[in-house]
Design an enzyme around this catalytic site. Structure first.
Site, PDB file in Angstrom:
ATOM      1  CG  ASP A   1      34.952  45.313  39.217  1.00 30.72           C
ATOM      2  OD1 ASP A   1      34.371  44.381  38.617  1.00 30.72           O
ATOM      3  OD2 ASP A   1      35.729  45.146  40.169  1.00 30.72           O
TER       4      ASP A   1
ATOM      5  CG  ASP B   1      35.209  33.622  46.972  1.00 39.56           C
ATOM      6  OD1 ASP B   1      34.993  34.091  45.826  1.00 39.56           O
ATOM      7  OD2 ASP B   1      35.800  34.260  47.844  1.00 39.56           O
TER       8      ASP B   1
ATOM      9  CG  ASP C   1      30.788  36.498  44.758  1.00 39.29           C
ATOM     10  OD1 ASP C   1      30.750  36.566  45.990  1.00 39.29           O
ATOM     11  OD2 ASP C   1      31.827  36.694  44.089  1.00 39.29           O
TER      12      ASP C   1
HETATM   13  P1  ATP Z   1      38.147  37.205  43.387  1.00 37.92           P
HETATM   14  O1  ATP Z   1      38.460  36.028  42.575  1.00 37.92           O
HETATM   15  O2  ATP Z   1      39.358  37.896  43.864  1.00 37.92           O
HETATM   16  O3  ATP Z   1      37.126  36.951  44.461  1.00 37.92           O
HETATM   17  P2  ATP Z   1      35.999  38.727  42.263  1.00 37.92           P
HETATM   18  O4  ATP Z   1      35.849  39.332  40.916  1.00 37.92           O
HETATM   19  O5  ATP Z   1      35.034  37.662  42.638  1.00 37.92           O
HETATM   20  O6  ATP Z   1      37.482  38.238  42.353  1.00 37.92           O
HETATM   21  P3  ATP Z   1      35.049  40.098  44.584  1.00 37.92           P
HETATM   22  O7  ATP Z   1      35.726  41.146  45.398  1.00 37.92           O
HETATM   23  O8  ATP Z   1      34.738  38.787  45.206  1.00 37.92           O
HETATM   24  O9  ATP Z   1      35.956  39.897  43.301  1.00 37.92           O
HETATM   25  O10 ATP Z   1      33.710  40.752  44.003  1.00 37.92           O
HETATM   26  C1  ATP Z   1      32.710  39.992  43.348  1.00 37.92           C
HETATM   27  C2  ATP Z   1      32.138  40.768  42.179  1.00 37.92           C
HETATM   28  O11 ATP Z   1      31.488  41.952  42.659  1.00 37.92           O
HETATM   29  C3  ATP Z   1      33.167  41.275  41.167  1.00 37.92           C
HETATM   30  O12 ATP Z   1      33.444  40.309  40.210  1.00 37.92           O
HETATM   31  C4  ATP Z   1      32.471  42.488  40.597  1.00 37.92           C
HETATM   32  O13 ATP Z   1      31.546  42.094  39.613  1.00 37.92           O
HETATM   33  C5  ATP Z   1      31.700  43.040  41.775  1.00 37.92           C
HETATM   34  N1  ATP Z   1      32.453  44.085  42.508  1.00 37.92           N
HETATM   35  C6  ATP Z   1      33.192  43.934  43.625  1.00 37.92           C
HETATM   36  N2  ATP Z   1      33.719  45.093  44.034  1.00 37.92           N
HETATM   37  C7  ATP Z   1      33.315  46.033  43.152  1.00 37.92           C
HETATM   38  C8  ATP Z   1      33.511  47.448  43.030  1.00 37.92           C
HETATM   39  N3  ATP Z   1      34.277  48.113  43.881  1.00 37.92           N
HETATM   40  N4  ATP Z   1      32.914  48.073  41.980  1.00 37.92           N
HETATM   41  C9  ATP Z   1      32.131  47.374  41.109  1.00 37.92           C
HETATM   42  N5  ATP Z   1      31.924  46.068  41.169  1.00 37.92           N
HETATM   43  C10 ATP Z   1      32.487  45.383  42.171  1.00 37.92           C
HETATM   44 MG    MG Z   2      34.815  36.650  44.560  1.00 41.36          MG
END
Ligand code: ATP
Ligand code: MG
Length: 408
Positions: free
Chosen positions: A138, A64, A66
């Site tokens: 993160d 997805d 963001d």
């Molecule tokens: P996925 O492919 O699993 O969605 P993702 O990296 O996009 O991986 P998400 O949970 O969708 O993970 O979060 C989007 C973004 O928000 C992350 O890439 C990170 O930059 C930030 N983020 C999410 N959770 C945290 C956290 N607990 N602490 C710091 N940054 C976070």
């Molecule tokens: Mg994501």
């Protein structure tokens, strides 16, 4: 600790597909590009951030998207009819295009004062610049900001270099960042499994140290992250890491005993789940949790059955006891409990090939999940082979053939 094959396949994929072209925009949802276009046309900054850019760079299809922008939630809401502001602590905007939901968040900055909220997360609801926004993310590979119009990635912490080296690197001081939000420990494990990235020894130790702090995090938040570990296509791989870090024992007491049968059954279930995700089939989290807890139920059921004449009572009691035990440690949401209980309760009904009963079971709304579950049990020799073949034959037949099967 990661399987060598997985690392190799990721490495090969990486070498094969990584190009000087920053990003293959074909892989980006048209709706996402349209949102960014609108925001930029209205003089806002807007970028695709997070997992999507990371995944595209290593030739994975993004799950997805963001979007991060300097537009405030009200301003975003104003620009998109099909949008909704959500969240109280930190407000985000959800924009809908049919079934696709795109999350747009306003750049945040680290707050002046460190303050912890009830849900264990650090309060961080101040708006900021994209540089400030990047600092509070993160991992370095999750802080890549892609501007599709200029076809340019902003990489503030050498995230692309870390991606190349397949290195999971926390932004800032890992010890502090983990203490701020222990959920990042689970995220580290999740990304390491998904991406095939090594966690270096120092970070590993820091993660192990912060794991007890997960107790302070509300279950709903933990649950979402745990589900993401197992329901995004890398479950089999994640399970090894989850075990290495003893996480399973924290969340699923059934794994405490960790009998060979339990582990083998769970591994089979995870493998099937990954296959389904790969094929784009839907996944019910309740099914997977039913797999995790089944051997607990089964062992108890067998023990209770020795003391009663009624096998169904034994099963129902075993289910109740298992769920109570689980609830004390890691409660499972009600909607999943219903699915799990139904799947378990339907199991004995596969043994009865009476005509009326077969059709009634077949018409049950949970039949498909229960059937898949029965096949999984079959692989562990829990179900009579003839029964299994009979059902496979029945399920794969036409309506006419089914009637004939039953009469014979
Ligand atoms: P996925 O492919 O699993 O969605 P993702 O990296 O996009 O991986 P998400 O949970 O969708 O993970 O979060 C989007 C973004 O928000 C992350 O890439 C990170 O930059 C930030 N983020 C999410 N959770 C945290 C956290 N607990 N602490 C710091 N940054 C976070
Ligand atoms: Mg994501």
């Amino acid at each position: 600790m990661m399987s060598k094959n997985i690392i190799k396949s990721i490495k090969d994929t990486y070498n094969q597909f990584f190009s000087k072209e920053p990003i293959n925009q074909e892989l980006i949802s048209k709706n996402v590009l349209a949102i960014i276009n609108t925001l930029q046309a209205n003089n806002f900054e807007a970028y695709i951030v997070g997992g999507a850019i990371r995944d595209i760079l290593i030739s994975l299809t993004p799950k997805d998207f963001d979007i991060a922008t300097n537009a405030k939630p009200e301003e975003i809401r104003h620009l998109f009819k099909n949008s909704r502001i959500i969240g109280r602590r930190f407000r985000l905007v959800h924009i809908f295009f049919g079934r696709e939901l795109i999350e747009v968040s306003t750049f945040r900055a680290k707050p002046e004062k460190v303050e912890r909220l009830k849900n264990g997360i650090l309060k961080d609801n101040e708006y900021g610049t994209k540089e400030e926004d990047a600092v509070r993310r993160d991992f370095t590979c999750n802080a890549l900001y892609f501007d599709p119009k200029r076809n340019k990635i902003f990489d503030f912490f050498n995230g692309i270099e870390d991606l190349k080296n397949r290195h999971l690197n926390m932004i800032g001081n890992a010890k502090i960042r983990l203490a701020e939000d222990p959920v990042r420990a689970i995220r580290a494990i999740r990304f390491s499994a998904k991406l095939g990235f090594e966690i270096d020894n120092k970070l590993k130790q820091q993660i192990i140290q912060v794991l007890p702090e997960l107790k302070k995090i509300p279950y709903s938040r933990l649950f979402d992250e745990i589900l993401k570990i197992f329901l995004t296509g890398y479950a089999e791989n994640s399970f090894k890491l989850v075990n290495d870090f003893n996480l399973a024992k924290i969340f699923f007491p059934s794994l405490q005993s960790g009998s060979k049968e339990t582990i083998s059954f769970i591994k089979r279930g995870l493998k099937k789940t990954d296959e389904r995700i790969f094929l784009g089939k839907p996944i019910n989290p309740g099914y997977l949790i039913a797999v995790f807890l089944w051997k607990d139920v089964k062992i108890l059921q067998d023990n209770l059955a020795k003391k009663t004449k009624y096998p169904l009572t034994a099963l129902n009691d075993a289910i109740e006891i298992t769920l109570n035990k689980q609830n004390k440690i890691f409660p499972i949401q009600k909607r999943f409990i219903t699915t799990m209980t139904e799947i378990w309760q339907l199991q004995p009904r596969f043994e009865n090939l009476n005509k009326k009963r077969v059709f009634r079971l077949f018409a049950h709304p949970r039949f498909r999940a229960a059937y898949d579950f029965m096949l999984l049990r079959g692989e562990e020799n829990e179900v009579n082979e003839q029964i299994i073949s009979w059902w496979i034959n029945f399920v794969e037949s036409t309506d006419e053939e089914r009637k004939a099967l039953i009469t014979n």
